[in-house]
Design a protein around this motif. Structure first.
Motif, mmCIF file in Angstrom:
data_model
loop_
_atom_site.group_PDB
_atom_site.id
_atom_site.type_symbol
_atom_site.label_atom_id
_atom_site.label_comp_id
_atom_site.label_asym_id
_atom_site.label_seq_id
_atom_site.Cartn_x
_atom_site.Cartn_y
_atom_site.Cartn_z
ATOM 1 N N ARG A 151 10.601 3.941 98.865
ATOM 2 C CA ARG A 151 10.686 3.376 100.377
ATOM 3 C C ARG A 151 12.151 3.764 100.833
ATOM 4 O O ARG A 151 12.325 4.394 101.856
ATOM 5 C CB ARG A 151 10.101 2.205 100.423
ATOM 6 C CG ARG A 151 10.483 1.316 101.992
ATOM 7 C CD ARG A 151 10.467 -0.081 102.026
ATOM 8 N NE ARG A 151 9.036 -0.148 102.136
ATOM 9 C CZ ARG A 151 8.535 -0.425 103.356
ATOM 10 N NH1 ARG A 151 9.221 -0.309 104.533
ATOM 11 N NH2 ARG A 151 7.243 -0.730 103.708
ATOM 12 N N PHE A 152 13.239 3.414 99.915
ATOM 13 C CA PHE A 152 14.686 3.335 100.433
ATOM 14 C C PHE A 152 15.436 4.525 99.796
ATOM 15 O O PHE A 152 16.463 4.670 99.718
ATOM 16 C CB PHE A 152 15.198 2.242 99.913
ATOM 17 C CG PHE A 152 14.633 0.665 100.416
ATOM 18 C CD1 PHE A 152 14.685 0.709 101.842
ATOM 19 C CD2 PHE A 152 14.127 -0.122 99.617
ATOM 20 C CE1 PHE A 152 14.233 -0.434 102.252
ATOM 21 C CE2 PHE A 152 13.547 -1.133 100.058
ATOM 22 C CZ PHE A 152 13.564 -1.470 101.449
ATOM 23 N N SER A 153 14.649 5.781 99.511
ATOM 24 C CA SER A 153 15.334 6.921 98.659
ATOM 25 C C SER A 153 16.320 7.393 99.523
ATOM 26 O O SER A 153 17.378 7.851 98.983
ATOM 27 C CB SER A 153 14.200 7.827 98.553
ATOM 28 O OG SER A 153 13.517 8.386 99.493
ATOM 29 N N ARG A 154 16.200 7.459 100.943
ATOM 30 C CA ARG A 154 16.997 8.240 101.639
ATOM 31 C C ARG A 154 18.478 7.331 101.910
ATOM 32 O O ARG A 154 19.651 8.067 102.162
ATOM 33 C CB ARG A 154 16.645 8.334 103.297
ATOM 34 C CG ARG A 154 15.380 9.229 103.234
ATOM 35 C CD ARG A 154 15.803 10.710 102.667
ATOM 36 N NE ARG A 154 14.360 11.394 102.741
ATOM 37 C CZ ARG A 154 13.429 11.592 102.184
ATOM 38 N NH1 ARG A 154 13.418 10.890 100.968
ATOM 39 N NH2 ARG A 154 12.330 12.346 102.389
ATOM 40 N N GLN A 155 18.337 6.273 101.719
ATOM 41 C CA GLN A 155 19.852 5.526 101.701
ATOM 42 C C GLN A 155 20.195 5.185 100.088
ATOM 43 O O GLN A 155 21.669 5.117 100.137
ATOM 44 C CB GLN A 155 19.396 4.159 102.398
ATOM 45 C CG GLN A 155 18.819 3.081 101.662
ATOM 46 C CD GLN A 155 18.004 2.206 102.747
ATOM 47 O OE1 GLN A 155 17.407 2.521 103.687
ATOM 48 N NE2 GLN A 155 18.341 0.926 102.711
ATOM 49 N N LEU A 156 19.264 5.228 99.255
ATOM 50 C CA LEU A 156 19.786 5.090 97.775
ATOM 51 C C LEU A 156 20.643 6.267 97.429
ATOM 52 O O LEU A 156 21.707 6.162 96.688
ATOM 53 C CB LEU A 156 18.548 5.031 96.828
ATOM 54 C CG LEU A 156 17.984 3.735 96.995
ATOM 55 C CD1 LEU A 156 16.510 3.781 96.010
ATOM 56 C CD2 LEU A 156 18.699 2.444 96.459
ATOM 57 N N MET A 157 20.240 7.386 98.156
ATOM 58 C CA MET A 157 21.305 8.742 97.573
ATOM 59 C C MET A 157 22.677 8.569 98.497
ATOM 60 O O MET A 157 23.421 9.632 98.116
ATOM 61 C CB MET A 157 20.435 10.176 97.920
ATOM 62 C CG MET A 157 20.096 9.989 99.505
ATOM 63 S SD MET A 157 19.103 11.634 99.744
ATOM 64 C CE MET A 157 17.511 11.425 99.367
ATOM 65 N N LEU A 158 22.935 7.758 99.458
ATOM 66 C CA LEU A 158 24.124 7.579 100.234
ATOM 67 C C LEU A 158 25.347 7.616 99.241
ATOM 68 O O LEU A 158 25.229 6.789 98.204
ATOM 69 C CB LEU A 158 24.049 6.617 100.948
ATOM 70 C CG LEU A 158 23.287 6.749 102.405
ATOM 71 C CD1 LEU A 158 23.243 5.593 103.084
ATOM 72 C CD2 LEU A 158 23.686 7.962 103.251
#
Lengths: 82, 386
Positions: free
Chosen positions: B19-26
Motif C-alpha cells: 500500500r505504502f510503496s510509493r512513499q517507502l521509496m522516498l
C-alpha cells in the motif's frame, strides 16, 4: 532617515494594494508612527487590519507603540476560519 | 530538522508495504518512517474545511490513530469544500461522516470520535492519548485553547487558518520554537475578523492549507525535513504565492501556566452587561413554536434576518427585514417598529451574536430564533417565502 521594508499579508495586502514596499521614515521612527502613517495612507481598511493584526519588527511581534522600528516590518492579520 | 516525534511501531505486513510503496521509496523515508506513522496518534480539532482535508490526507499517509473532535453536522453549504462528505451525509455528524470516508480508504486506520465541544476542562484529558494535535477549528477561543493545552502538554501543534483567498499554516512546539501566542498574543475583538461563514472562503483553499498541515504532521512524526517552526507560511490564492514570516518568542510575554476561560479571553463574556451597565447580555432563545404563535395571534414582532442576501433570496420568513450580520456588527440598526425583536439566521448561531450586539446597544426585548429558519420552516412552511 531610515529605510523600512514593510511586507503586508492577507487583508493587509488588500488594504495596501501592494504586498511589499519601502518607506523612508525618520531615524527615530517607532511602531506607533508607522501605524499612524499606514492608517493615514490606506484608510479604514488598513485601520481595521491594524486594530487586530500583528506587527512584527525584525521577526518579533511588538505591541508597544514606542518600540523603535528596525529594518523590516511584517503586518499579518489573524483569522480563525477552518 | 527535529528528532522524530514517534517511536516506530512493529514491522509492517506485506499488504501494508504494498500500500505504502510509493512513499517507502522516498529518499530519507523508508520503512522506519512508515512504522512511526503507524504508531502515531494525532488529534484533529475541527472537522470543517481544514479537518475534512487533513484527516483523509493523514489516513492516506498511514497515520495509525486519528482522533476527530467536532460537534457539528453536515450542511449543504459545506459540500463544496468538505469533500469527505456527500449529499447522503446532510444532517449527519461530521465526525461520523469523516470516519466512514477514512474507513472506505483504509479500514486499518483507527478513528477515535470525539463528538463533544472541546473545553479547558476536557481537552487536557483527551490530549493525553495523542502525540500531536492539529488545529483546523473555526473560532479564536478554540485556537487559543488548543495552543495552550498543547503547550502545557509539551506536544507539537500544527495549526492552519483560512479566510476568503488567504491561508496561514504554522507549527508550535514548546521548547522547539515559538507558539501561536507569539504570533497573535491577543485575540481580535469579537466580530472584528469575519469567519468564513460571514467572509466567504475559496473551496480549494481548504485543500491547499489542509495538505500543508498534513505534510507538517508527517514531517514531525517521522523527523523528515524541517518543520514550520519559527516561521508561519502565508498563502495567497489570488497571487498564487506563498510567503514566510519569521517570528520568535516574545521575551516578556506572560507564561502559560494553566488553561483559562477562552470565551472570556476572546471577549465573549457571558456576564457582559449592556451599554447602560445594568442588565446581563445573556440572550434568551425563542422557539420556532413561540414565534409562530405570536405571528398567528397577530402580536407585534420585528423579525430581523441577519443572513446574507444570497441566502435570503433562497428562502426567508414572511414579513422579515434583511440586515446581514456584518452590517449589524458594523453599526447598522434594525428599522424602528413595534414589538420585540426576534433575530434569525440559518441555524441560530449568527443570530445569537446579533442578538447580543443589539442587547449591548441597549435594545431590551431581543431574542434569537432557536434553530434558525431551518427549524422554523419545519413548523411553518406556509410562512416561508421562496
Amino acid at each position: 532617515m531610515t529605510m523600512v521594508t514593510v511586507r503586508y499579508f492577507a487583508a493587509a495586502a488588500e488594504a495596501a494594494g501592494v504586498e511589499e514596499e519601502f518607506l523612508d521614515l525618520p531615524g527615530d521612527a517607532t511602531v506607533g508612527m508607522l501605524r499612524d502613517e499606514l492608517a493615514a495612507r490606506y484608510g479604514a481598511d488598513m485601520q481595521r487590519v491594524l486594530a487586530s493584526g500583528s506587527f512584527l519588527v525584525d521577526g518579533t511581534v511588538q505591541r508597544d507603540p514606542a518600540t523603535p522600528l528596525g529594518g523590516a516590518v511584517d503586518i499579518l492579520p489573524p483569522f480563525a476560519g477552518g | 530538522m527535529t528528532e522524530p516525534l514517534v517511536e516506530p511501531g512493529p514491522p509492517l505486513a506485506p499488504v501494508r508495504l504494498a500500500r505504502f510503496s510509493r512513499q517507502l521509496m522516498l529518499p530519507g523515508f523508508g520503512e522506519l518512517a512508515q512504522r512511526r506513522l503507524h504508531a502515531a496518534r494525532v488529534l484533529v480539532v475541527g472537522a470543517g474545511g481544514l479537518g475534512s482535508a487533513v484527516v483523509p490526507a493523514l489516513a492516506g499517509s498511514g497515520v495509525g490513530t486519528i482522533g476527530i473532535a467536532d460537534f457539528d453536522t453536515v450542511e449543504l453549504s459545506n459540500l463544496p469544500r468538505q469533500l469527505s462528505h456527500g449529499v447522503a451525509d446532510l444532517g449527519r455528524s461530521k465526525v461520523d461522516s469523516l470516519a466512514e470516508t477514512v474507513a472506505a480508504s483504509d479500514p486499518e486506520c483507527r478513528i477515535v470520535r470525539h463528538h463533544e465541544r472541546l473545553t479547558a476542562a476536557n481537552l487536557p484529558g483527551i490530549l493525553e492519548a495523542y502525540d500531536l494535535v492539529v488545529d483546523g477549528s473555526d473560532n479564536f477561543p478554540t485556537r487559543y485553547l488548543t495552543n495552550d493545552a498543547a503547550h502545557l502538554a509539551g506536544k507539537p501543534l500544527v495549526w492552519g487558518a483560512i479566510l476568503r483567498y488567504h491561508g496561514q499554516v504554522g507549527v508550535a512546539w514548546r521548547g522547539e520554537g515559538p507558539g501561536y501566542r507569539d504570533l497573535f498574543p491577543v485575540p481580535p475583538a469579537p466580530g472584528e475578523v469575519p469567519s468564513c461563514e460571514l467572509g466567504g472562503v475559496l473551496p480549494s483553499l481548504c485543500l491547499v492549507i489542509g495538505a500543508l498541515m498534513a505534510t507538517e504532521v508527517v514531517k514531525l512524526v517521522t523527523g523528515v525535513g524541517r518543520p514550520l517552526l519559527g516561521r508561519v507560511l502565508s498563502y495567497d490564492a489570488l497571487m498564487a504565492r506563498t510567503r514566510e514570516i519569521p517570528y520568535s518568542v516574545i521575551a516578556d510575554a506572560d507564561e502559560i501556566t494553566s488553561l483559562i476561560d477562552y470565551e472570556a479571553f476572546c471577549g465573549f463574556d457571558a456576564n457582559e452587561t449592556d451599554a447602560a451597565g445594568g442588565s446581563s447580555l445573556a440572550v434568551a432563545p425563542i422557539s420556532a413554536a413561540e414565534v409562530l404563535q405570536r405571528i398567528r395571534a397577530d402580536q407585534p414582532l420585528r423579525l430581523i434576518d441577519v443572513r446574507e442576501p444570497t441566502e435570503a433570496a433562497l428562502r426567508r420568513i414572511d414579513g422579515s427585514t434583511l440586515l446581514p450580520l456584518a452590517d449589524l456588527l458594523g453599526g447598522a440598526e434594525p428599522p424602528p417598529g413595534e414589538g420585540p425583536i426576534v433575530v434569525y439566521c440559518e441555524v441560530g448561531i449568527r443570530s445569537q451574536r446579533a442578538a447580543r450586539e443589539l442587547r449591548r446597544r441597549g435594545h431590551t426585548e431581543v431574542s434569537s430564533l432557536d434553530g434558525g429558519i431551518e427549524r422554523f420552516a419545519g413548523v411553518a412552511a406556509d410562512l416561508i417565502a421562496r
